[in-house]
Structure formats: C-alpha cells, structure tokens
Design a protein around this motif. Sequence first.
Motif, short mmCIF file in Angstrom:
data_model
loop_
_atom_site.label_atom_id
_atom_site.label_comp_id
_atom_site.label_asym_id
_atom_site.label_seq_id
_atom_site.Cartn_x
_atom_site.Cartn_y
_atom_site.Cartn_z
N UNK A 295 0.72 -1.14 0.14
CA UNK A 295 -0.05 0.04 -0.16
C UNK A 295 0.82 1.25 0.07
N UNK A 296 1.96 1.31 0.85
CA UNK A 296 2.74 2.34 0.77
C UNK A 296 3.52 2.61 -0.55
N UNK A 297 3.93 1.63 -1.14
CA UNK A 297 4.51 1.58 -2.45
C UNK A 297 3.74 2.10 -3.58
N UNK A 298 2.39 1.71 -3.47
CA UNK A 298 1.50 2.39 -4.40
C UNK A 298 1.06 3.71 -4.09
N UNK A 299 1.02 4.18 -2.85
CA UNK A 299 0.88 5.52 -2.74
C UNK A 299 2.19 6.49 -3.07
#
Length: 215
Positions: free
Chosen positions: A14-18
Amino acid sequence: MPSLLVSIFVIEVVLGIINAIGATRINNLLWTLINFLPVSTSKGASDQRKLQAEYLKVRRDLNATSSQDEFAKWAKLRRQHDKLFEQLEKTKKSLEASRSKFDSSLNVARLVLTRAPQYFLPFWYATEPMFWLPHGWFPYYAEWILSFPRAPIGSVSIASWQLACIGVIALVSDLIMGLVGLLQAQPKQPRKEAPVAAKPSTEKDEKADATKKAL
C-alpha cells in the motif's frame, strides 16, 4: 506468524502504491469522487460551477457593451458582474476550507493506517520470529543479521522481513515502470505497401503495334 507476515507485506504494498501515484493525486481523485455523492461539498461545488458559468456569461456581455453608447445596459451588467464575483469568491473560500479539512483528515487517516503500523509492528513484535531458517544452512553471522534486532538466533525477525518486502516491491515497481517506458518509447513500424501488379496492355499498345506492322 503467517498473519503478521501478510500484514507487513500488505502495508508495504500500500505504501509503495501511494508513493508511486502520489498522495496529492490520490487526494484529488478522492475529492472528485466524493463530490459526486449527495454530501454538502458536492452541493457547494455544483453551485460554484453554476455561478462561474453565469459570471463568465455576464463578463462576456460586459466586455461586448460600450460604457459610452449603452451606459444604462453597461451599468446594469457591471452591478451583476460585481455581485456574481463576490458570491463566487465566497463559494470558493468555503470550498477551499472544506478541501483543506478533507485533505487534513485524509492525511491523518493515511498516517494511522499505514505509517503507524509500519513502525509500531516491528517495535512490538521485535522478539517474535517470523519463520525459522533451515538448521545449518547459514553461517552464524548470517543468522545473527537475519534475526536482528531481538529475534531468536536462527529465525528471521520482523525487521528483516520488512526490509525484504521493501526491496522486492521496489524491484517489481522498477521492472513494471521500465516495461511501461519501453512500450511507450517503442516506435511504430511503417506499414508495408503491397506490390502493385503489372497492368495488362491497353488499346493504345495494340494500336501502336498495328501502326508498326503497316509501316
């Protein structure tokens, strides 16, 4: 602890996508989507669009009207223009305040749901082994590094697992971005035209042959 392994991996994904999309873009997208719902901000945005369209119309009429030849009409349009401009500014300030509050709430929610677990889970489960390494496969210093900071020797700590997830996600992200860049930069090959077949002899050729025979 399979559930903790999956939780760490999901958080890092999720952090990578954000990070790849950008927090500002996500905020803009969610703000646009929420304005389609029956909420107070959607009504304000709709009113602003209507006021802006009416304001632009009055402004065009005002610019097309001469203040000397049609003073009465120009004065009326000028009053409408100033009134609409004032209403538009009030609506704009109200929406900007709502947008600022929305962005602040979204940033806090993002922090609580992603950043807080990212730091809290490795601290809380620092002594818990994620999984055990096969006995005798790795030297002692490798087992010590993988169990850092406080997991049992011979196991993989949550910090090591988190770093491994971050590395794998970064590699996959770079691979995807590289493939997308290659596909976008690939030039289109020109279409090859089919060879044109030779045309049969025409009537002019037959007349030329007949003339040569007569001579």
